[in-house]
Scaffold this active site. Sequence first.
Site, short mmCIF file in Angstrom:
data_model
loop_
_atom_site.label_atom_id
_atom_site.label_comp_id
_atom_site.label_asym_id
_atom_site.label_seq_id
_atom_site.Cartn_x
_atom_site.Cartn_y
_atom_site.Cartn_z
N CYS A 109 1.27 8.69 2.63
CA CYS A 109 0.83 8.98 4.00
C CYS A 109 1.67 10.12 4.57
O CYS A 109 2.69 10.52 4.00
CB CYS A 109 0.94 7.73 4.87
SG CYS A 109 2.63 7.32 5.35
N GLU B 148 6.94 3.87 -0.47
CA GLU B 148 7.82 5.04 -0.63
C GLU B 148 9.06 4.88 0.26
O GLU B 148 10.19 5.20 -0.15
CB GLU B 148 7.09 6.33 -0.25
CG GLU B 148 5.90 6.65 -1.13
CD GLU B 148 4.58 6.05 -0.63
OE1 GLU B 148 4.60 4.94 -0.04
OE2 GLU B 148 3.54 6.69 -0.84
N1 THU Z 1 0.79 2.38 1.89
C1 THU Z 1 1.91 2.63 1.14
O1 THU Z 1 2.77 1.77 0.98
N2 THU Z 1 2.03 3.86 0.59
C2 THU Z 1 1.08 4.81 0.60
O2 THU Z 1 1.29 5.87 0.03
C3 THU Z 1 -0.18 4.58 1.32
C4 THU Z 1 -0.22 3.37 2.16
C5 THU Z 1 0.63 1.03 2.43
C6 THU Z 1 0.84 0.86 3.90
C7 THU Z 1 0.03 -0.38 4.20
O3 THU Z 1 0.83 -1.52 3.91
C8 THU Z 1 -1.10 -0.32 3.18
O4 THU Z 1 -0.69 0.58 2.17
C9 THU Z 1 -2.42 0.15 3.77
O5 THU Z 1 -2.26 1.32 4.48
#
Ligand code: THU
Length: 141
Positions: free
Chosen positions: A82, A51
């Site tokens: 997150c 995001e």
């Molecule tokens: N992550 C995202 O890119 N977006 C989300 O909405 C949830 C988590 C990524 C961060 C990290 O690289 C991996 O997912 C595990 O947390």
Amino acid sequence: MLLQLATEVRTRAYAPYSRFQVGAAIRTASGATHVGCNVENVAYPEGTCAEAGAIAAMVAAGETRIAEILVIADSPAPVPPCGGCRQKIAEFAAPEVKVTLCTTDGQQKVMTVAELLPGVFTAAHMARTEPDAEPGAKADR
Ligand code: THU
């Protein structure tokens, strides 16, 4: 449209540490689209979410208003942004903006920005403070 874009960009995610690849796609008010994927780092906290990448691409392209955003991952349930990304999305999206949470096996959950982040911190909460006339002037207080 956003589903296809996010699905494509997800395949380019750099996630060797979590192995959890995420794609995000934004449509702005002008109809333009911007995408992002998560980019991890060996120093784990330095990684960035899909995001955040899509938002950075949108801003770099000269736009600041999200009309719709979609996120996809290979998750047992639709993947929610997150906490940090909820705040980042809220900076550029109205409370009623649609956020579509997807899985690679076809599940979808539609939420609004307000549902994802009720009670959001905004610039209005800083109304009683005044910015420093001289940044750094109070540094030794
Ligand atoms: N992550 C995202 O890119 N977006 C989300 O909405 C949830 C988590 C990524 C961060 C990290 O690289 C991996 O997912 C595990 O947390």
